[in-house]
Structures are given as C-alpha cells and as structure tokens.
Design a protein around this motif. Structure first.
Motif, PDB file in Angstrom:
ATOM      1  N   GLY A  82       0.691  -1.183   0.083  1.00 23.79           N
ATOM      2  CA  GLY A  82       0.101  -0.028   0.096  1.00 23.79           C
ATOM      3  C   GLY A  82       0.861   1.236  -0.002  1.00 23.79           C
ATOM      4  N   VAL A  83       1.875   1.263   0.671  1.00 24.62           N
ATOM      5  CA  VAL A  83       2.668   2.414   0.854  1.00 24.62           C
ATOM      6  C   VAL A  83       3.533   2.661  -0.428  1.00 24.62           C
ATOM      7  CG1 VAL A  83       4.890   3.250   2.136  1.00 24.62           C
ATOM      8  CG2 VAL A  83       3.038   2.339   3.121  1.00 24.62           C
ATOM      9  N   GLY A  84       4.033   1.624  -1.178  1.00 23.60           N
ATOM     10  CA  GLY A  84       4.654   1.476  -2.607  1.00 23.60           C
ATOM     11  C   GLY A  84       3.674   2.104  -3.396  1.00 23.60           C
ATOM     12  N   LEU A  85       2.340   1.722  -3.570  1.00 25.42           N
ATOM     13  CA  LEU A  85       1.493   2.228  -4.443  1.00 25.42           C
ATOM     14  C   LEU A  85       1.085   3.656  -4.192  1.00 25.42           C
ATOM     15  CD1 LEU A  85      -1.299  -0.950  -4.591  1.00 25.42           C
ATOM     16  CD2 LEU A  85       0.259   0.310  -6.359  1.00 25.42           C
ATOM     17  N   LEU A  86       1.192   4.255  -2.875  1.00 26.21           N
ATOM     18  CA  LEU A  86       0.864   5.370  -2.548  1.00 26.21           C
ATOM     19  C   LEU A  86       2.000   6.551  -3.043  1.00 26.21           C
ATOM     20  CD1 LEU A  86      -0.926   7.515  -1.026  1.00 26.21           C
ATOM     21  CD2 LEU A  86       0.498   7.045   0.932  1.00 26.21           C
ATOM     22  N   VAL A  87       3.215   5.773  -2.930  1.00 27.31           N
ATOM     23  CA  VAL A  87       4.447   6.623  -3.354  1.00 27.31           C
ATOM     24  C   VAL A  87       4.371   6.827  -5.049  1.00 27.31           C
ATOM     25  CG1 VAL A  87       6.948   6.645  -3.495  1.00 27.31           C
ATOM     26  CG2 VAL A  87       5.868   6.340  -1.361  1.00 27.31           C
ATOM     27  N   ALA A  88       3.845   5.691  -5.601  1.00 28.51           N
ATOM     28  CA  ALA A  88       3.913   5.653  -7.004  1.00 28.51           C
ATOM     29  C   ALA A  88       2.780   6.632  -7.469  1.00 28.51           C
ATOM     30  CB  ALA A  88       3.582   4.468  -7.545  1.00 28.51           C
ATOM     31  N   VAL A  89       1.705   6.569  -6.863  1.00 25.50           N
ATOM     32  CA  VAL A  89       0.653   7.584  -7.243  1.00 25.50           C
ATOM     33  C   VAL A  89       1.267   9.130  -6.817  1.00 25.50           C
ATOM     34  CG1 VAL A  89      -1.692   8.415  -6.427  1.00 25.50           C
ATOM     35  CG2 VAL A  89      -1.152   6.038  -6.739  1.00 25.50           C
ATOM     36  N   ILE A  90       1.921   9.279  -5.785  1.00 20.70           N
ATOM     37  CA  ILE A  90       2.216  10.740  -5.644  1.00 20.70           C
ATOM     38  C   ILE A  90       3.202  11.143  -6.652  1.00 20.70           C
ATOM     39  CG2 ILE A  90       3.720  12.013  -4.135  1.00 20.70           C
ATOM     40  CD1 ILE A  90       2.435  10.659  -1.449  1.00 20.70           C
ATOM     41  N   LEU A  91       4.257  10.200  -7.138  1.00 19.82           N
ATOM     42  CA  LEU A  91       5.332  10.572  -8.208  1.00 19.82           C
ATOM     43  C   LEU A  91       4.467  10.686  -9.708  1.00 19.82           C
ATOM     44  CD1 LEU A  91       8.068   8.351  -7.358  1.00 19.82           C
ATOM     45  CD2 LEU A  91       7.985  10.713  -7.059  1.00 19.82           C
ATOM     46  N   GLY A  92       3.263  10.082  -9.747  1.00 19.48           N
ATOM     47  CA  GLY A  92       2.690  10.334 -10.884  1.00 19.48           C
ATOM     48  C   GLY A  92       2.088  11.426 -11.065  1.00 19.48           C
ATOM     49  N   VAL A  93       1.300  11.778 -10.001  1.00 17.09           N
ATOM     50  CA  VAL A  93       0.610  13.138  -9.977  1.00 17.09           C
ATOM     51  C   VAL A  93       1.505  14.252 -10.168  1.00 17.09           C
ATOM     52  CG1 VAL A  93      -0.815  14.871  -8.303  1.00 17.09           C
ATOM     53  CG2 VAL A  93      -1.254  12.355  -8.544  1.00 17.09           C
ATOM     54  N   TYR A  94       2.762  14.249  -9.234  1.00 21.16           N
ATOM     55  CA  TYR A  94       3.825  15.187  -9.244  1.00 21.16           C
ATOM     56  C   TYR A  94       4.229  15.192 -10.762  1.00 21.16           C
ATOM     57  CZ  TYR A  94       8.138  17.792  -8.861  1.00 21.16           C
ATOM     58  OH  TYR A  94       9.152  18.663  -9.131  1.00 21.16           O
ATOM     59  N   LEU A  95       4.562  14.320 -11.513  1.00 22.45           N
ATOM     60  CA  LEU A  95       5.100  14.384 -12.915  1.00 22.45           C
ATOM     61  C   LEU A  95       4.085  14.796 -13.800  1.00 22.45           C
ATOM     62  CD1 LEU A  95       7.042  11.155 -13.217  1.00 22.45           C
ATOM     63  CD2 LEU A  95       7.845  13.235 -13.067  1.00 22.45           C
ATOM     64  N   ALA A  96       2.573  14.575 -13.569  1.00 23.25           N
ATOM     65  CA  ALA A  96       1.491  15.013 -14.543  1.00 23.25           C
ATOM     66  C   ALA A  96       1.432  16.358 -14.333  1.00 23.25           C
ATOM     67  CB  ALA A  96       0.263  14.439 -14.191  1.00 23.25           C
ATOM     68  N   LYS A  97       1.470  17.004 -13.110  1.00 26.22           N
ATOM     69  CA  LYS A  97       1.380  18.511 -12.765  1.00 26.22           C
ATOM     70  C   LYS A  97       2.594  19.316 -13.496  1.00 26.22           C
ATOM     71  CE  LYS A  97       0.964  21.764  -9.025  1.00 26.22           C
ATOM     72  NZ  LYS A  97       0.741  22.035  -7.667  1.00 26.22           N
ATOM     73  N   THR A  98       3.898  18.501 -13.328  1.00 20.08           N
ATOM     74  CA  THR A  98       5.066  19.366 -13.968  1.00 20.08           C
ATOM     75  C   THR A  98       4.742  19.345 -15.683  1.00 20.08           C
ATOM     76  OG1 THR A  98       6.483  18.559 -12.279  1.00 20.08           O
ATOM     77  CG2 THR A  98       7.460  19.089 -14.448  1.00 20.08           C
ATOM     78  N   MET A  99       4.291  18.139 -16.110  1.00 23.30           N
ATOM     79  CA  MET A  99       4.381  18.309 -17.544  1.00 23.30           C
ATOM     80  C   MET A  99       3.047  19.118 -18.019  1.00 23.30           C
ATOM     81  SD  MET A  99       4.724  14.316 -18.820  1.00 23.30           S
ATOM     82  CE  MET A  99       3.609  13.474 -17.833  1.00 23.30           C
ATOM     83  N   ALA A 100       1.957  19.249 -17.311  1.00 20.57           N
ATOM     84  CA  ALA A 100       0.761  20.131 -17.417  1.00 20.57           C
ATOM     85  C   ALA A 100       1.295  21.577 -17.425  1.00 20.57           C
ATOM     86  CB  ALA A 100      -0.157  20.017 -16.597  1.00 20.57           C
ATOM     87  N   GLY A 101       2.104  22.107 -16.470  1.00 23.82           N
ATOM     88  CA  GLY A 101       2.769  23.212 -16.282  1.00 23.82           C
ATOM     89  C   GLY A 101       3.597  23.613 -17.802  1.00 23.82           C
ATOM     90  N   ARG A 102       4.323  22.598 -18.225  1.00 17.44           N
ATOM     91  CA  ARG A 102       5.284  22.846 -19.385  1.00 17.44           C
ATOM     92  C   ARG A 102       4.311  23.089 -20.515  1.00 17.44           C
ATOM     93  NH1 ARG A 102       9.151  18.095 -18.445  1.00 17.44           N
ATOM     94  NH2 ARG A 102      10.427  19.009 -16.931  1.00 17.44           N
TER      95      ARG A 102
END
Length: 152
Positions: A18-38
């Motif tokens: 569960g913690v591993g999935l949570l970290v993966a989701v957090i990284l995915g959201v962060y990367l999506a937000k960064t790409m959206a900003g670009r």
C-alpha cells in the motif's frame, strides 16, 4: 500464512504494498502536474505568437491597401511608365472588335533577359523601372539654424 497476515521486519506485507502504491501515485501526480505546467507555458507562447502574427497580418493588409490605392497607381504609371488615359479615338467599335477577334492575339516580341541587356550595354533592364525624373523629387537641402550672436 496468508499474504494478508505475513510480516516483513515488523510490517505486514499488505501495508508495504500500500505504501509503495501510494508513493507511485504521488510521483505520478507530481510528474503529471509538471508536464501540465510545461504544456501551459508552451500554449501561452504559441498564443503570443498567434497574436503577433495576427497583428502582422493586419499591418500587411493595411500596407496592401495603401499600395493598391488607385490615385497612387495612377501617379506611378504616369511618372514611370509614361502612361495616359485612353482617348476616344483609340476605342474600338463593335465591328472592329469582331475583326480583332478573328485576327487573333498580336505577335509578341522576344523578351530580352536582364543579363543580355547588361551585356549589350542597354540603359533599360527588363523588370527594373527607370529612375524618376529629377523634377519629380526635388532635393531640398536642410539649413542649420545660426547660433545667436553674443553681444560684446
């Protein structure tokens, strides 16, 4: 032992997954937000370019409107091409138009290339208008104002 109750170093395996999935989701959201900003920055840049191009189009349309003014074209044709309005004796009657149509188009003279004209030493180069007559654009010399004289 079941997968749900198995422990690894004091933690249940299910909690670690569960913690591993949570970290993966957090990284995915962060990367999506960064790409959206670009993408947003690229969109803003492209919109600025579109706005500048539209302004340039308006400027060029205004320039074309100025260059196509009939009065300006008439002045240029009189000044450079020595053209004048067609007189009444040059107009054809309906009978003459029929004769002209039967005769076909007039024969064209062979056009001289610009290079051949330069080699022959001709003063007229095809495609290049002759310079305007000197009286068309009189040259005015600017006079500098005299400095005031200082009384002695």
């Amino acid at each position: 032992m079941s997968v749900f109750t198995r422990r690894v170093r004091g933690f249940r395996l299910l909690d670690l997954v569960g913690v591993g999935l949570l970290v993966a989701v957090i990284l995915g959201v962060y990367l999506a937000k960064t790409m959206a900003g670009r993408e947003r920055a690229e969109i803003a840049t492209i919109e600025r370019q579109i706005k500048a191009e539209k302004a340039r189009i308006r400027l060029l349309q205004a320039e074309v409107a100025h260059l196509e003014q009939p009065g300006r074209l008439e002045r240029l044709s009189v000044t450079y091409l020595k053209m004048e309005p067609v007189t009444a004796h040059r107009e054809a009657t309906p009978d003459q138009i029929i004769d002209l149509a039967r005769a076909g188009p007039p024969k064209k003279a062979k056009a001289v290339s610009a290079v051949a004209a330069m080699v022959d030493g001709a003063n007229v180069v095809p495609g290049v208008p002759p310079p305007p007559p000197p009286e068309a654009n009189p040259v005015r010399v600017a006079q500098a104002p005299r400095p005031p004289e200082v009384p002695r």
